[in-house]
Design a protein around this motif. Sequence first.
Motif, short mmCIF file in Angstrom:
data_model
loop_
_atom_site.label_atom_id
_atom_site.label_comp_id
_atom_site.label_asym_id
_atom_site.label_seq_id
_atom_site.Cartn_x
_atom_site.Cartn_y
_atom_site.Cartn_z
N ARG A 124 0.92 -1.09 0.01
CA ARG A 124 0.02 -0.12 -0.10
C ARG A 124 0.74 1.35 0.03
O ARG A 124 1.67 1.52 0.71
CB ARG A 124 -0.91 0.01 1.28
N LYS A 125 0.54 2.19 -0.97
CA LYS A 125 1.16 3.38 -1.10
C LYS A 125 2.73 3.22 -1.10
O LYS A 125 3.58 3.78 -0.69
CB LYS A 125 0.92 4.31 0.01
N ASN A 126 3.17 2.15 -1.79
CA ASN A 126 4.42 1.65 -2.04
C ASN A 126 5.57 1.70 -0.78
O ASN A 126 6.64 1.84 -0.52
CB ASN A 126 5.32 2.95 -2.99
N GLU A 147 16.24 -8.06 3.02
CA GLU A 147 15.75 -6.35 2.85
C GLU A 147 15.18 -6.23 1.72
O GLU A 147 15.83 -6.86 0.71
CB GLU A 147 16.87 -5.32 3.31
N ILE A 148 14.09 -5.65 1.43
CA ILE A 148 13.67 -5.17 0.31
C ILE A 148 13.97 -3.91 -0.25
O ILE A 148 14.00 -2.84 0.42
CB ILE A 148 12.15 -4.97 0.42
N LYS A 149 14.72 -3.68 -1.62
CA LYS A 149 15.21 -2.67 -2.33
C LYS A 149 14.75 -2.49 -3.66
O LYS A 149 14.10 -3.63 -4.00
CB LYS A 149 16.59 -2.46 -2.17
N ASP A 150 14.37 -1.33 -4.17
CA ASP A 150 14.29 -1.12 -5.72
C ASP A 150 14.95 -2.15 -6.55
O ASP A 150 16.16 -2.18 -6.22
CB ASP A 150 14.00 0.23 -5.87
N SER A 151 14.50 -2.18 -7.73
CA SER A 151 15.28 -3.05 -8.88
C SER A 151 16.55 -2.09 -9.20
O SER A 151 17.58 -2.84 -9.43
CB SER A 151 14.44 -3.27 -9.90
N THR A 211 -1.24 1.56 -14.17
CA THR A 211 -1.09 2.63 -12.98
C THR A 211 -1.91 2.11 -11.79
O THR A 211 -1.90 2.68 -10.78
CB THR A 211 -1.19 3.85 -13.53
N LYS A 212 -3.06 1.22 -12.44
CA LYS A 212 -4.08 1.04 -11.46
C LYS A 212 -4.24 -0.53 -11.16
O LYS A 212 -4.17 -1.21 -12.02
CB LYS A 212 -5.69 1.74 -11.84
N PRO A 229 8.29 0.21 -9.64
CA PRO A 229 7.33 -0.05 -8.88
C PRO A 229 6.62 1.56 -8.33
O PRO A 229 5.53 1.66 -8.02
CB PRO A 229 7.57 -0.54 -7.49
N GLU A 230 7.50 2.54 -8.44
CA GLU A 230 7.08 3.79 -7.97
C GLU A 230 5.80 4.29 -9.07
O GLU A 230 5.18 5.02 -8.69
CB GLU A 230 7.97 4.77 -8.29
N LYS A 231 5.88 3.79 -10.16
CA LYS A 231 4.90 4.25 -11.33
C LYS A 231 3.84 3.31 -11.80
O LYS A 231 2.72 3.45 -11.82
CB LYS A 231 5.63 4.85 -12.61
N TYR A 232 4.59 1.95 -11.92
CA TYR A 232 3.78 0.95 -12.84
C TYR A 232 3.71 -0.23 -11.90
O TYR A 232 4.41 -0.80 -11.04
CB TYR A 232 4.41 0.43 -14.01
#
Length: 389
Positions: A124-126, A147-151, A211-212, A229-232
Amino acid sequence: GVTFSSQSQTLVPVDEKCNPIRPAISWLDGRSADIMREQLWTPPRVMGYNIFHILRFLRITGGSPGQTGKDQIGKIYWLQKYEPENWAKTHKLLDPKDFIIYHLTGEYVKSVDLAVVWWLMDTRKNRNQWHPKLLEIARVSEDMLPEIKDSAAIVGKITKKAAEQTGLLPGTPVVNGATDLACAALGSGAITEGEFHACIGTSGWVAGHVTKRKIDIPHYTGCIGSAYPEKYYLAMAHQETAGVCLEWLKDKVLYHKDQLLKEYNVEKVYEVLDQLAASVAPGAEGLMFTPWMYGERCPLDDDHVRAGLFNVGLNHSREHLVRAVLEGIAFNTRWAMETLENLYFKVDKVNLVGGGAKSDLWCQIIADIFNRKINQVDTPHHAALFCFG
């Protein structure tokens, strides 16, 4: 720098030195289907799902484990029940990419898109953090997970030991990377909302960036994590067995590879299969193949369904059999495409990747059955590499 892509939902349990405790449990392994029904999808059920658990998963993660037993939570339950001695030794629960990254950098890190399909992360909300209540359902502690990090995050550098083992330069930055699904979505060229790509690899799928977030529970279709994930989100209709059905036919039913190559005077056996299929008219004279050789996710969500050949007659030959397999996989993939279209939007073209897309004949069959323009991606079996540039 260097980066990696790997399959998702393959469980790699490791000890404190990051040595595998047992062989990895692959994404296609459905051994835990019964345990999922016993321990997670207990009564009261709606369409086979415990109503309270499914609502919690949907609210927090935007999706849910299925009923086929192929999700990570089911594999964890299976280890806990049937291999308690291995479970007691488990220090971390990893995906293949996480395992490689640790041995190169000494860091336990997972990309967001991989974490999404563990169905234990709050999306939720990234927020993109492991959720305590869901971890409680899985009976794992947060310190057992990376730990979770962006690609795109730099997660570490090549250690001296790893440099000696691999030949890479010590200190080389290591970028987190993403799953084969997320990378193929970028490499397909269908990178903006309103576009779909399809893949005919060992498994198959139809997917597109959106996006949704939406979900179709009865057909096990919805959204997983994208490499951005910030956008799509990545809308996904995934199918268990696609190109592997043709491989089964080649290895288990038709002539030995060397005999086929000699008989048809070509260098690659799949060129023989194309020739066989091309010699038969569309429809394979009524012979039909359903490609559910190890259960199915979309649109059936059934671990027990199996493949079949229908309308087999004395008039049918191996040529008909090959064509029926190509067409059956194409029809099944169309079903996935239509499921995704019903959830989102219609498309008039689909970018095709995966080893199956190397076949001009199969691309034409898919175009005819989809009734869509098919864009055959250049070197489609390497699509996942293109996103790294």
